[in-house]
Motif scaffolding. Structure first.
Motif, PDB file in Angstrom:
ATOM      1  N   ALA A 172      47.727  37.895  46.179  1.00 10.00           N
ATOM      2  CA  ALA A 172      46.935  37.672  44.961  1.00 10.00           C
ATOM      3  C   ALA A 172      47.844  37.413  43.768  1.00 10.00           C
ATOM      4  O   ALA A 172      47.573  36.546  42.927  1.00 10.00           O
ATOM      5  CB  ALA A 172      46.026  38.869  44.693  1.00 10.00           C
ATOM      6  N   ALA A 173      48.943  38.175  43.695  1.00  8.51           N
ATOM      7  CA  ALA A 173      49.867  38.029  42.556  1.00  8.51           C
ATOM      8  C   ALA A 173      50.661  36.731  42.663  1.00  8.51           C
ATOM      9  O   ALA A 173      50.792  35.984  41.682  1.00  8.51           O
ATOM     10  CB  ALA A 173      50.807  39.230  42.502  1.00  8.51           C
ATOM     11  N   LEU A 174      51.184  36.447  43.863  1.00 13.14           N
ATOM     12  CA  LEU A 174      52.061  35.281  44.017  1.00 13.14           C
ATOM     13  C   LEU A 174      51.279  33.963  44.018  1.00 13.14           C
ATOM     14  O   LEU A 174      51.747  32.969  43.454  1.00 13.14           O
ATOM     15  CB  LEU A 174      52.904  35.418  45.290  1.00 13.14           C
ATOM     16  N   ASP A 175      50.103  33.956  44.620  1.00 10.57           N
ATOM     17  CA  ASP A 175      49.279  32.737  44.627  1.00 10.57           C
ATOM     18  C   ASP A 175      49.015  32.238  43.207  1.00 10.57           C
ATOM     19  O   ASP A 175      49.067  31.044  42.940  1.00 10.57           O
ATOM     20  CB  ASP A 175      47.910  32.998  45.291  1.00 10.57           C
ATOM     21  N   LYS A 176      48.731  33.183  42.317  1.00  6.67           N
ATOM     22  CA  LYS A 176      48.393  32.795  40.944  1.00  6.67           C
ATOM     23  C   LYS A 176      49.596  32.878  40.011  1.00  6.67           C
ATOM     24  O   LYS A 176      49.449  32.733  38.795  1.00  6.67           O
ATOM     25  CB  LYS A 176      47.264  33.677  40.416  1.00  6.67           C
ATOM     26  N   LYS A 177      50.774  33.151  40.603  1.00  3.21           N
ATOM     27  CA  LYS A 177      52.001  33.271  39.811  1.00  3.21           C
ATOM     28  C   LYS A 177      51.863  34.246  38.634  1.00  3.21           C
ATOM     29  O   LYS A 177      52.340  34.001  37.525  1.00  3.21           O
ATOM     30  CB  LYS A 177      52.452  31.889  39.317  1.00  3.21           C
ATOM     31  N   HIS A 178      51.155  35.345  38.889  1.00  2.29           N
ATOM     32  CA  HIS A 178      51.049  36.382  37.859  1.00  2.29           C
ATOM     33  C   HIS A 178      52.427  36.992  37.636  1.00  2.29           C
ATOM     34  O   HIS A 178      53.091  37.377  38.598  1.00  2.29           O
ATOM     35  CB  HIS A 178      50.101  37.505  38.317  1.00  2.29           C
ATOM     36  N   PRO A 179      52.873  37.125  36.384  1.00  2.69           N
ATOM     37  CA  PRO A 179      54.209  37.706  36.125  1.00  2.69           C
ATOM     38  C   PRO A 179      54.165  39.230  36.221  1.00  2.69           C
ATOM     39  O   PRO A 179      54.299  39.918  35.219  1.00  2.69           O
ATOM     40  CB  PRO A 179      54.509  37.235  34.703  1.00  2.69           C
ATOM     41  N   ILE A 180      53.950  39.753  37.412  1.00  5.42           N
ATOM     42  CA  ILE A 180      53.843  41.207  37.581  1.00  5.42           C
ATOM     43  C   ILE A 180      54.866  41.641  38.643  1.00  5.42           C
ATOM     44  O   ILE A 180      55.006  41.001  39.688  1.00  5.42           O
ATOM     45  CB  ILE A 180      52.386  41.594  37.974  1.00  5.42           C
ATOM     46  N   GLU A 181      55.659  42.668  38.318  1.00  7.05           N
ATOM     47  CA  GLU A 181      56.620  43.212  39.289  1.00  7.05           C
ATOM     48  C   GLU A 181      55.868  43.841  40.458  1.00  7.05           C
ATOM     49  O   GLU A 181      54.861  44.511  40.251  1.00  7.05           O
ATOM     50  CB  GLU A 181      57.406  44.379  38.673  1.00  7.05           C
ATOM     51  N   LEU A 182      56.387  43.668  41.664  1.00  2.00           N
ATOM     52  CA  LEU A 182      55.708  44.232  42.828  1.00  2.00           C
ATOM     53  C   LEU A 182      56.542  45.348  43.453  1.00  2.00           C
ATOM     54  O   LEU A 182      57.738  45.185  43.682  1.00  2.00           O
ATOM     55  CB  LEU A 182      55.438  43.136  43.858  1.00  2.00           C
ATOM     56  N   HIS A 183      55.909  46.482  43.685  1.00  2.03           N
ATOM     57  CA  HIS A 183      56.568  47.621  44.343  1.00  2.03           C
ATOM     58  C   HIS A 183      55.636  48.181  45.407  1.00  2.03           C
ATOM     59  O   HIS A 183      54.419  48.112  45.273  1.00  2.03           O
ATOM     60  CB  HIS A 183      56.849  48.746  43.333  1.00  2.03           C
ATOM     61  N   THR A 184      56.266  48.771  46.426  1.00  2.00           N
ATOM     62  CA  THR A 184      55.438  49.537  47.363  1.00  2.00           C
ATOM     63  C   THR A 184      56.150  50.818  47.728  1.00  2.00           C
ATOM     64  O   THR A 184      57.387  50.894  47.678  1.00  2.00           O
ATOM     65  CB  THR A 184      55.084  48.731  48.635  1.00  2.00           C
ATOM     66  N   ILE A 185      55.389  51.841  48.033  1.00  4.88           N
ATOM     67  CA  ILE A 185      55.982  53.085  48.537  1.00  4.88           C
ATOM     68  C   ILE A 185      55.328  53.405  49.862  1.00  4.88           C
ATOM     69  O   ILE A 185      54.160  53.088  50.081  1.00  4.88           O
ATOM     70  CB  ILE A 185      55.788  54.271  47.561  1.00  4.88           C
ATOM     71  N   ALA A 186      56.133  54.015  50.739  1.00  3.19           N
ATOM     72  CA  ALA A 186      55.582  54.386  52.044  1.00  3.19           C
ATOM     73  C   ALA A 186      54.574  55.509  51.826  1.00  3.19           C
ATOM     74  O   ALA A 186      54.842  56.467  51.102  1.00  3.19           O
ATOM     75  CB  ALA A 186      56.697  54.848  52.971  1.00  3.19           C
TER      76      ALA A 186
END
Lengths: 402, 402
Positions: A172-186
């Motif tokens: 969703a973020a990359l398709d629309k090129k939203h300038p939002i940092e992406l993080h994930t935690i286990a």
């Protein structure tokens, strides 16, 4: 003020959520946590165990700074639409980062999977379509599509619920090129579908927590959630008299199905051709929701998918209504359910730069309300209708935590 | 075997009904009493206090020989359609006589009024239309139409409920030249709308009887009905746990109105343009049926008319469905709910000569059932849905009294 977004349901809030909230803030080095939270009906097509105002309280007391309602039109949807709606809301508020829990825990595997999927998109779509037309479920069809492709090393097998959601957040973020940092935690320990409370850990799944509460053991879950959440649940039971499961709504749902024509059922969003007859048959004989859905289930339709359809039937959400709601490329508004003092400062800063209206008042059934808001109000009214003294949605005020 | 027909609701059966039943048999010198009885929803737009099977029991034990269901499509209607449907059913069964209770008690005044009305029909229709368009209620408009005409001596002022019904029975029979003897008996004592039990008499209105039962005084009404009816009510309360009033259905009705679009409400039979907004407004604030209908009432619409519309909303009966059901000139079937041994012999005799099918089995939701029967089954299902262990309509068997 750096902000991090989390996408949540908090049904109800527990220690796993607390861990996610704290870690998100730490990893993104954020001062503000913005929670986009489902309203009164959830992604798995279930009524929320306690209403959104109670869950907003839990979120604020546990450290969230802003709680934004994920409208019904995005919330009661398959992962793809759910994720797109939530990420679009965070982007509309110009939130700096997103941090989601996943079984994987490695953000690079998500971005890699995204690129790989994009490359093989056509082939995957083709295989998916073919397998689904043969009656294979979506997750199984996806697994088969994977196996038919090269370079699948390091590609996430999208067979775990939070990896699937995570993938769709990233997409969703990359398709629309939203300038939002992406993080994930286990995600730690608890499996999403666990039905039993774990003996040794302080983290249990929301499913097992709800199950324990319903069997009358509210005290048994105290260990698995912050004290403030536990007190909120106690307070809810005292003031409202019940928690909410599908069983509470079955008399309404059954009544609706029995008094609807098959043509009317066919008009409902996500009601697939042919299912309208099964619905009528199951409703005429089943006297509990559990026996109803058991009769309805087939290999082809997962329980989650059926439950979402049943939510739409309960609220009379038609295909054409939903199609109109989902047509625009960005969310119609940002509805604030609650905020901390930090949240208030943050919103004050953001306010001037927003292109989407920020709603801080509850709705009042006015005829000029956005249809998405009207639907959220209806969801609240129906959700509350099983209580003996429901509070009308228009009387609700945004929750501000000092 | 000479037969007399009575058109009834028995909500519940009381001494006034017993008197009517016995007198009808005597006056018409009949051996067989055929009762055409409303099903689970009644002419005043109310759910029956006890279901039709229980009321069939009461009727048979009190001396009726055949109980035929007046289908919903005729039962929940203004006097004109109610009467036509009931008289057509009696005629279809070739019943020899009809005897109705009235305030007047003189059959000649009814036939005279019928002839007089026929003579002045156009003038009356014109005045009625004009007055109603000015916002005058139907009974009041009728009274005004009368006053504007000559020779009104000996014409019944149609301002009493049973005279109105009686006039329409007579009209229904004479308009279609049905070969049925017409009789009327004066109703004794109790006024239809009385809300209090009379102290000195053994006859009380059904309204006052229901009111006393609801306030928890079942024993207080024992004096006003046959012992067998009283025992039937006691049994109903023990086995079903409740009697039925609109309050039992308000959560369903409210839910239906709140989740229907104004366009959907406008499609409902008898929903007049403009009322859909009042319905939504009243439903969002009112938490009881009484406060709901108080908010809905206007000078223009009587409570009875509104209640009939609310029944149609509850059962989702649309204008086009009802128009189709009412289009044919004769009833689609005769559905027997119960019979005595005399009734059985009578039906056996009549059977060979009937042009309308005689249904002696309850329906089973089969797709080839007549739409009027499907509607009756739906009415039964919704009526029963407030009970904890409802008996599905398809499991019901015709009641045979030895």
């Amino acid at each position: 003020m750096k902000s991090v977004g989390v996408i949540v349901e908090y049904n109800p809030f527990h220690n796993g959520h607390l861990y996610h909230l704290k870690q998100s803030k730490r990893i993104a080095q954020a001062e503000v946590v913005v929670a986009v939270m489902s309203g009164n009906f959830l992604q798995r097509g279930e009524p929320a165990f306690v209403h959104k105002w109670s869950r907003t309280n839990m979120a604020l007391k546990a450290g969230a700074d802003v709680v934004i309602e994920l409208p019904y039109m995005y919330a009661v949807q398959k992962a793809e639409f759910f994720a797109q709606g939530a990420v679009d809301l965070l982007s509309a508020l110009q939130v700096d980062a997103l941090c989601f829990g996943s079984e994987s825990g490695d953000i690079h595997s998500f971005t890699h999977t995204y690129e790989w999927m994009k490359k093989h998109e056509l082939t995957i779509q083709h295989t998916l379509k073919k397998e689904i037309s043969l009656g294979v479920s979506y997750p199984e069809a996806m697994a088969r599509a994977y196996k038919s492709l090269p370079d699948e090393t390091n590609v996430l097998p999208l067979d775990k619920p939070n990896n699937i959601l995570g993938y769709h957040y990233v997409k969703a973020a990359l398709d629309k090129k939203h300038p939002i940092e992406l993080h994930t935690i286990a995600r730690s320990v608890a499996d999403y579908h666990d039905e039993e409370l774990p003996a040794q850990e302080s983290i249990a799944s929301a499913t097992s927590i709800r199950k324990s509460i319903i069997s009358g053991e509210l005290a048994s879950i105290q260990h698995y959630m912050p004290q403030s959440s536990y007190e909120e649940l106690q307070h809810y039971l005292q003031s409202e008299g019940t928690f909410h499961t599908w069983e509470n709504y079955y008399s309404l749902l059954r009544y609706r199905i029995l008094t609807s024509s098959v043509e009317e059922l066919r008009d409902i969003y996500e009601c697939v051709e042919g299912l309208e007859y099964r619905l009528k048959k199951a409703a005429s004989s089943a006297l509990t929701f559990e026996s109803f859905i058991e009769q309805l289930k087939t290999k082809r339709y997962t329980r989650t998918r059926l439950q979402r359809m049943l939510s739409h039937i309960l609220l009379n959400v038609k295909k054409r209504d939903m199609d109109e709601l989902l047509a625009p490329d960005s969310p119609p508004y940002l509805r604030i359910l609650g905020m901390s003092q930090t949240g208030r400062t943050f919103l004050h800063q953001r306010k001037k730069k927003l292109t989407v209206p920020l709603l801080t008042k509850a709705t009042g059934g006015a005829s000029d309300n956005h249809p998405a808001l009207v639907l959220d109000e209806l969801a609240a009214t129906v959700h509350q209708s099983v209580l003996s003294s429901p509070t009308p949605e228009y009387k609700r005020r945004i929750i501000i935590r000092d």
